[in-house]
Design an enzyme around this catalytic site. Sequence first.
Site, mmCIF file in Angstrom:
data_model
loop_
_atom_site.group_PDB
_atom_site.id
_atom_site.type_symbol
_atom_site.label_atom_id
_atom_site.label_comp_id
_atom_site.label_asym_id
_atom_site.label_seq_id
_atom_site.Cartn_x
_atom_site.Cartn_y
_atom_site.Cartn_z
ATOM 1 N N LYS A 1 0.833 -1.214 0.000
ATOM 2 C CA LYS A 1 0.000 0.000 0.000
ATOM 3 C C LYS A 1 0.865 1.262 0.000
ATOM 4 C CE LYS A 1 -1.961 -1.571 3.731
ATOM 5 N NZ LYS A 1 -1.485 -2.964 3.792
ATOM 6 N N GLY B 1 3.099 -0.880 8.745
ATOM 7 C CA GLY B 1 4.463 -0.600 8.314
ATOM 8 C C GLY B 1 4.416 -0.460 6.808
ATOM 9 N N HIS B 2 4.544 0.775 6.319
ATOM 10 C CA HIS B 2 4.428 1.026 4.886
ATOM 11 C C HIS B 2 5.795 1.451 4.351
ATOM 12 C CE1 HIS B 2 -0.187 1.810 5.373
ATOM 13 N NE2 HIS B 2 0.198 0.612 5.772
ATOM 14 N N GLN C 1 -3.347 -2.229 7.133
ATOM 15 C CA GLN C 1 -3.729 -3.645 7.270
ATOM 16 C C GLN C 1 -4.477 -4.118 6.004
ATOM 17 O OE1 GLN C 1 -4.593 -1.554 10.375
ATOM 18 N NE2 GLN C 1 -2.444 -1.906 10.666
HETATM 19 P P1 GDP Z 1 2.206 -2.190 3.030
HETATM 20 O O1 GDP Z 1 2.140 -2.464 4.489
HETATM 21 O O2 GDP Z 1 0.988 -2.665 2.316
HETATM 22 O O3 GDP Z 1 2.555 -0.783 2.686
HETATM 23 O O4 GDP Z 1 3.395 -3.101 2.486
HETATM 24 P P2 GDP Z 1 4.863 -3.239 3.149
HETATM 25 O O5 GDP Z 1 5.605 -1.980 2.900
HETATM 26 O O6 GDP Z 1 4.764 -3.731 4.547
HETATM 27 O O7 GDP Z 1 5.448 -4.449 2.319
HETATM 28 C C1 GDP Z 1 5.613 -4.399 0.942
HETATM 29 C C2 GDP Z 1 7.100 -4.548 0.607
HETATM 30 O O8 GDP Z 1 7.251 -4.868 -0.768
HETATM 31 C C3 GDP Z 1 7.903 -3.279 0.804
HETATM 32 O O9 GDP Z 1 9.208 -3.637 1.203
HETATM 33 C C4 GDP Z 1 7.932 -2.640 -0.576
HETATM 34 O O10 GDP Z 1 9.077 -1.831 -0.808
HETATM 35 C C5 GDP Z 1 7.976 -3.854 -1.459
HETATM 36 N N1 GDP Z 1 7.294 -3.728 -2.747
HETATM 37 C C6 GDP Z 1 6.158 -3.040 -3.060
HETATM 38 N N2 GDP Z 1 5.811 -3.265 -4.338
HETATM 39 C C7 GDP Z 1 6.735 -4.121 -4.832
HETATM 40 C C8 GDP Z 1 6.900 -4.765 -6.106
HETATM 41 O O11 GDP Z 1 6.107 -4.617 -7.031
HETATM 42 N N3 GDP Z 1 7.962 -5.611 -6.224
HETATM 43 C C9 GDP Z 1 8.848 -5.830 -5.227
HETATM 44 N N4 GDP Z 1 9.866 -6.668 -5.453
HETATM 45 N N5 GDP Z 1 8.721 -5.239 -4.036
HETATM 46 C C10 GDP Z 1 7.682 -4.406 -3.841
HETATM 47 P P1 IMO Z 2 0.174 -2.959 7.173
HETATM 48 O O1 IMO Z 2 -0.562 -1.634 7.172
HETATM 49 C C1 IMO Z 2 0.275 -7.156 8.383
HETATM 50 C C2 IMO Z 2 -1.595 -8.174 12.223
HETATM 51 C C3 IMO Z 2 -0.687 -8.653 13.343
HETATM 52 C C4 IMO Z 2 -1.636 -9.590 14.072
HETATM 53 C C5 IMO Z 2 -2.968 -8.852 13.976
HETATM 54 C C6 IMO Z 2 -3.331 -8.032 15.190
HETATM 55 O O2 IMO Z 2 1.639 -2.830 7.154
HETATM 56 O O3 IMO Z 2 -0.381 -3.829 6.093
HETATM 57 P P2 IMO Z 2 -2.467 -5.707 16.130
HETATM 58 O O4 IMO Z 2 -1.104 -5.279 16.586
HETATM 59 O O5 IMO Z 2 -3.022 -4.889 15.012
HETATM 60 O O6 IMO Z 2 -3.430 -5.853 17.261
HETATM 61 O O7 IMO Z 2 -2.245 -7.204 15.562
HETATM 62 O O8 IMO Z 2 -2.866 -8.017 12.841
HETATM 63 N N1 IMO Z 2 -1.236 -6.871 11.632
HETATM 64 C C7 IMO Z 2 -0.665 -6.721 10.420
HETATM 65 N N2 IMO Z 2 -0.242 -7.642 9.537
HETATM 66 N N3 IMO Z 2 0.360 -5.846 8.077
HETATM 67 C C8 IMO Z 2 -0.099 -4.912 8.938
HETATM 68 O O9 IMO Z 2 -0.185 -3.599 8.621
HETATM 69 C C9 IMO Z 2 -0.600 -5.332 10.195
HETATM 70 N N4 IMO Z 2 -1.096 -4.692 11.274
HETATM 71 C C10 IMO Z 2 -1.504 -5.640 12.134
HETATM 72 O O10 IMO Z 2 0.429 -9.330 12.841
HETATM 73 O O11 IMO Z 2 -1.751 -10.797 13.376
HETATM 74 MG MG MG Z 3 3.212 -3.384 6.008
#
Ligand code: GDP
Ligand code: IMO
Ligand code: MG
Length: 435
Positions: A16, A40-41, A231
């Site tokens: 995201k 965690g984005h 999430q």
């Molecule tokens: P979010 O929580 O939905 O914002 O996703 P996260 O940031 O936790 O996890 C997504 C991970 O994949 C991050 O490390 C991004 O930098 C990486 N990412 C996003 N889009 C792509 C993609 O198209 N390809 C690859 N290889 N990595 C990506």
């Molecule tokens: P983003 O925005 C993935 C999961 C936790 C646990 C459950 C409840 O990066 O996609 P909490 O601390 O919210 O009470 O935990 O939800 N969880 C996530 N899993 N991405 C997240 O956020 C999450 N935020 C919470 O691992 O299973």
């Molecule tokens: Mg994340």
Amino acid sequence: MTSVAVVGSQWGDEGKGKVVDLLTEGADLVVRFQGGNNAGHTLVVGSETYALHLVPSGILHPGKKALVGNGVVVDPDVLIEEIDGLTARGVKVAPDNLIVSASAHVIMPYHRALDSARERPSVAAGGEGRVIIGTTGRGIGPCYEDKASRQGLRMGDLLLPERFSARCRAALLEKNALFRSLYGLPETSPEEMEALREKWASRLAPFIGDARGALWEAIKEGRNVLFEGAQGSQLDIDHGTYPYVTSSTTVSGGACGGAGVPPSELKNVLGLVKAYTTRVGEGPFPTETDGPLGERLREAGREYGTTTGRPRRCGYLDAVAVRTAAALSGITSLAVTKLDVLRGLGPLKIAERYRLDGSEVRYMPMDISDLARCEPVYRDYGGFDEDISKAKSLSDLPAGARKYLDGLEELCGVPLGLVSVGPERGETVLLGTFF
Ligand code: GDP
Ligand code: IMO
Ligand code: MG
């Protein structure tokens, strides 16, 4: 004015942050509406990587406004750390580009303590009936509990010392009784909380304001608004795999309560779909693969949590989960991410439906015992070996990748809006315009 809500359609971590950062180009305002620093984005801009937990991912674009809506739960220490971290890296974070709603609830240290205490397997604290969720330990659940039970402290209360003290002391009567008699933890002193309030207020006062009003003003002026979900659908408090969920409404409708936007102003909903599935924490995951494929996905996709560093569980793409998310959020187009990760992994599969006690199931069952008995029915795809990271249009993708995307589109009944083929802004195939 138009708007786009970006929501996760799986169990979070769909990418995201990257997509919000990309779409911010065409937006005037980026708004978080739920969750907290459990999110965690990750955003990659050139050689720089940013991991944001609380501040909306749009902050990296000069001239855009970031709002933290009333539905978000805010840990003030994390907010201060994030503001300082961004500022140190040359990103402008000032009261004219970041407003934190005065109505957003504050995550207090006792919320974090309670969250961790409950996750410890302990007979005294519930015995065998206790459910260990595998939370992020950030105090999210306990903070939302206090909000619902009307014991919460809000960001605006940080600016009202007397009200803060009175409410905090009342809340602590209950919390300290729990800490003392059930969890064997030291009590929290109100004086310590009062000192924290003073510290937080002195740093954050200029940012605390009327986020809802700023949003309404922007809508009235015809501005473009991007809603940044955290999430994913399957972690939604009502519609997810309860009790293995987070404590907020993660579907697009959450923006209405969590930011104050009327449903009529939610125009486009972009459903984020990782090209495979991951989950962090406990709970059912029908297409999970524990074998070598799961391991290869984890390594190729660097599937370790942005917030807790935990290895993410990995599995096949699940069209049942995405179809359910599409129904819940009114998804108007899909953003498929991390397609590049599937390169060279051999034949691929997508779960098109489940079989449950002899019946066919097309949507996620709402009860986890039903879900536990579901067996995915897969469709096979050939996979692909080519490097796709430079693709700019669907025709640049190899036939194996295209068939996989066509399959997903057909199985979910929602058109593709974009395909992400790498973590950077430019590594994206855009199939339309969003603003
Ligand atoms: P979010 O929580 O939905 O914002 O996703 P996260 O940031 O936790 O996890 C997504 C991970 O994949 C991050 O490390 C991004 O930098 C990486 N990412 C996003 N889009 C792509 C993609 O198209 N390809 C690859 N290889 N990595 C990506
Ligand atoms: P983003 O925005 C993935 C999961 C936790 C646990 C459950 C409840 O990066 O996609 P909490 O601390 O919210 O009470 O935990 O939800 N969880 C996530 N899993 N991405 C997240 O956020 C999450 N935020 C919470 O691992 O299973
Ligand atoms: Mg994340």
